[in-house]
Every structure is written in C-alpha cells, then in structure tokens.
Motif scaffolding. Structure first.
Motif, mmCIF file in Angstrom:
data_model
loop_
_atom_site.group_PDB
_atom_site.id
_atom_site.type_symbol
_atom_site.label_atom_id
_atom_site.label_comp_id
_atom_site.label_asym_id
_atom_site.label_seq_id
_atom_site.Cartn_x
_atom_site.Cartn_y
_atom_site.Cartn_z
ATOM 1 N N LEU A 1 34.381 44.891 30.383
ATOM 2 C CA LEU A 1 35.014 43.867 31.442
ATOM 3 C C LEU A 1 36.189 43.361 31.013
ATOM 4 C CD1 LEU A 1 31.606 41.634 31.024
ATOM 5 C CD2 LEU A 1 32.330 42.859 33.043
ATOM 6 N N ASN A 2 36.817 43.256 29.679
ATOM 7 C CA ASN A 2 37.990 42.950 29.454
ATOM 8 C C ASN A 2 39.139 43.890 30.152
ATOM 9 O OD1 ASN A 2 38.796 40.456 27.805
ATOM 10 N ND2 ASN A 2 37.113 41.409 26.517
ATOM 11 N N ALA A 3 38.836 45.198 29.877
ATOM 12 C CA ALA A 3 39.474 46.267 30.465
ATOM 13 C C ALA A 3 39.572 46.351 32.234
ATOM 14 C CB ALA A 3 39.009 47.818 30.115
ATOM 15 N N PHE A 4 38.368 46.080 32.508
ATOM 16 C CA PHE A 4 38.569 46.092 33.937
ATOM 17 C C PHE A 4 39.058 44.856 34.491
ATOM 18 C CE2 PHE A 4 36.254 43.979 37.788
ATOM 19 C CZ PHE A 4 36.185 44.867 38.736
ATOM 20 N N PHE A 5 39.090 43.616 34.038
ATOM 21 C CA PHE A 5 39.568 42.610 34.458
ATOM 22 C C PHE A 5 41.110 42.733 33.975
ATOM 23 C CE2 PHE A 5 35.487 40.481 34.554
ATOM 24 C CZ PHE A 5 35.355 40.291 35.976
ATOM 25 N N ARG A 6 41.339 43.240 33.336
ATOM 26 C CA ARG A 6 43.080 43.444 32.923
ATOM 27 C C ARG A 6 43.664 44.376 34.122
ATOM 28 N NH1 ARG A 6 47.524 42.115 32.683
ATOM 29 N NH2 ARG A 6 49.138 43.622 31.635
ATOM 30 N N VAL A 7 42.995 45.367 34.520
ATOM 31 C CA VAL A 7 43.308 46.259 35.736
ATOM 32 C C VAL A 7 43.485 45.346 36.803
ATOM 33 C CG1 VAL A 7 42.797 48.269 37.004
ATOM 34 C CG2 VAL A 7 42.510 48.236 34.609
ATOM 35 N N GLN A 8 42.445 44.459 37.072
ATOM 36 C CA GLN A 8 42.395 43.739 38.285
ATOM 37 C C GLN A 8 43.571 42.826 38.400
ATOM 38 O OE1 GLN A 8 39.980 44.308 40.507
ATOM 39 N NE2 GLN A 8 39.818 45.989 39.085
ATOM 40 N N VAL A 9 43.997 42.328 37.124
ATOM 41 C CA VAL A 9 45.226 41.243 37.086
ATOM 42 C C VAL A 9 46.268 41.915 37.444
ATOM 43 C CG1 VAL A 9 46.604 40.031 35.505
ATOM 44 C CG2 VAL A 9 44.071 39.618 35.564
ATOM 45 N N VAL A 10 46.458 43.343 37.282
ATOM 46 C CA VAL A 10 47.611 44.090 37.526
ATOM 47 C C VAL A 10 47.653 44.593 39.112
ATOM 48 C CG1 VAL A 10 48.899 46.230 36.991
ATOM 49 C CG2 VAL A 10 48.106 44.748 34.986
ATOM 50 N N ILE A 11 46.486 44.932 39.671
ATOM 51 C CA ILE A 11 46.721 45.760 40.848
ATOM 52 C C ILE A 11 46.111 44.591 41.992
ATOM 53 C CG2 ILE A 11 46.246 47.773 39.664
ATOM 54 C CD1 ILE A 11 43.177 47.671 40.909
ATOM 55 N N ARG A 12 45.625 43.546 41.629
ATOM 56 C CA ARG A 12 44.965 42.603 42.531
ATOM 57 C C ARG A 12 46.040 41.804 43.081
ATOM 58 N NH1 ARG A 12 39.434 42.165 44.367
ATOM 59 N NH2 ARG A 12 38.256 43.897 43.453
ATOM 60 N N LYS A 13 45.851 41.249 44.482
ATOM 61 C CA LYS A 13 46.747 40.113 44.955
ATOM 62 C C LYS A 13 46.183 38.825 44.427
ATOM 63 C CE LYS A 13 47.478 42.403 49.340
ATOM 64 N NZ LYS A 13 47.184 42.285 50.724
ATOM 65 N N TYR A 14 46.924 37.677 44.510
ATOM 66 C CA TYR A 14 46.666 36.378 43.970
ATOM 67 C C TYR A 14 45.365 36.033 44.460
ATOM 68 C CZ TYR A 14 46.667 31.521 43.405
ATOM 69 O OH TYR A 14 45.871 30.159 42.891
ATOM 70 N N GLU A 15 45.312 36.112 45.782
ATOM 71 C CA GLU A 15 44.164 35.481 46.646
ATOM 72 C C GLU A 15 42.764 36.221 46.043
ATOM 73 O OE1 GLU A 15 43.759 32.994 48.511
ATOM 74 O OE2 GLU A 15 45.763 32.565 48.142
ATOM 75 N N ASP A 16 42.987 37.407 45.733
ATOM 76 C CA ASP A 16 41.661 38.238 45.061
ATOM 77 C C ASP A 16 41.292 37.570 43.637
ATOM 78 O OD1 ASP A 16 41.651 39.662 47.286
ATOM 79 O OD2 ASP A 16 42.863 41.433 46.532
ATOM 80 N N ILE A 17 42.244 37.256 42.717
ATOM 81 C CA ILE A 17 42.218 36.786 41.366
ATOM 82 C C ILE A 17 41.659 35.462 41.614
ATOM 83 C CG2 ILE A 17 43.162 36.351 39.376
ATOM 84 C CD1 ILE A 17 43.019 39.255 39.758
ATOM 85 N N LYS A 18 42.152 34.709 42.549
ATOM 86 C CA LYS A 18 41.772 33.257 42.516
ATOM 87 C C LYS A 18 40.397 33.447 43.035
ATOM 88 C CE LYS A 18 42.493 29.089 45.450
ATOM 89 N NZ LYS A 18 43.273 28.703 46.834
ATOM 90 N N THR A 19 39.740 34.209 43.967
ATOM 91 C CA THR A 19 38.269 34.225 44.442
ATOM 92 C C THR A 19 37.526 34.527 42.996
ATOM 93 O OG1 THR A 19 38.957 35.180 46.556
ATOM 94 C CG2 THR A 19 36.609 35.649 45.753
ATOM 95 N N LEU A 20 38.053 35.433 42.065
ATOM 96 C CA LEU A 20 37.096 35.846 40.968
ATOM 97 C C LEU A 20 37.217 34.582 39.982
ATOM 98 C CD1 LEU A 20 38.829 39.256 40.149
ATOM 99 C CD2 LEU A 20 36.424 38.843 41.071
ATOM 100 N N SER A 21 38.095 33.739 40.048
ATOM 101 C CA SER A 21 38.126 32.567 39.237
ATOM 102 C C SER A 21 37.562 31.503 39.508
ATOM 103 C CB SER A 21 39.766 32.443 38.654
ATOM 104 O OG SER A 21 40.262 32.077 39.806
#
Length: 132
Positions: free
Chosen positions: A14-34
C-alpha cells in the motif's frame, strides 16, 4: 498477528502503491483519495497498530513521505469502517515553511506524529467531502 489485520507485506504494498500515485497523479485525484470518511472512531490500540505498521513499512519504500503514509493509513482505516480524516499542517522555517500530512481518527493521530512533531505545526485544513 491479530486476526483481521493487515500484514507487513500489505502495508508495504500500500505504501508503494500510494507513493507511485503521489508521483503520477494530478492534485485533484490525490485530493479525492484523501477525503475524510465517516465511521466509528478507531480504538486507540487500532490507531497505534495502523500507525506503527504504516510508518515501519514505509521505510522500505524509496521516496515514501508523509503524504504516501497518510494515504496508506486512510485506506486501511476506511477498509475497516473507521473514521479517518487527513489534516495538513505547516511549520515556519525561516522565509519558507514545511508542510506535513497527518491522519486522525477522532482526536487520535494515526500517522504523522511519529516523532512528536504535531505540536510544532499549525493545522490549515482538514480534507473533507464538499457535501459536509
């Protein structure tokens, strides 16, 4: 290991998955996850279990940071039906500032205060659904 809990390899993944998401996703996508989620407040022992395993497993993930750890803890809390809320804090550093992500369940900090740093930060916001 407690029954029904995530294992170290799952926390690492999960840590590895979310680390990749932080690098490749846009802010709006990360905001939705949080975004915060409702549910029962996690018991103190569960908060500590999730926080400990999230933090320890993140040490083996290259580039892991407070945001990837916070997203991991949010995911685990949500999957167990617990209340989870991400809060962002800032700390002045000369002419700039540091930002840091914390995850709470009720009043308990699940991740982000591993070294007692929460008292040094001014909390700006809690990530919440727009409907609240």
């Amino acid at each position: 290991m407690r029954s029904g809990t995530f294992s170290y390899p799952k926390y690492f993944a999960l840590n590895a998955f979310f680390r990749v998401q932080v690098v490749i996703r846009k802010y709006e996508d990360i905001k939705t996850l949080s975004l915060s989620c409702d549910g029962a407040i996690a018991p103190l022992s569960t908060c500590r279990w999730i926080g400990y395993h999230t933090y320890i497993s993140s040490k083996a993930v290259p580039g892991a940071n407070c945001l990837s750890r916070a997203l991991t803890a949010m995911f685990v809390l949500r999957s167990k039906g617990y209340h989870a809320q991400m809060r962002v804090g800032v700390k002045p550093e000369g002419r700039s500032f540091l930002a840091h992500a914390f995850v709470y369940s009720g009043d308990e900090i699940v991740v982000g205060d591993e070294n007692g740093e929460a008292a040094e930060f001014l909390f700006l916001t809690a990530m919440q659904n727009a409907s609240k």
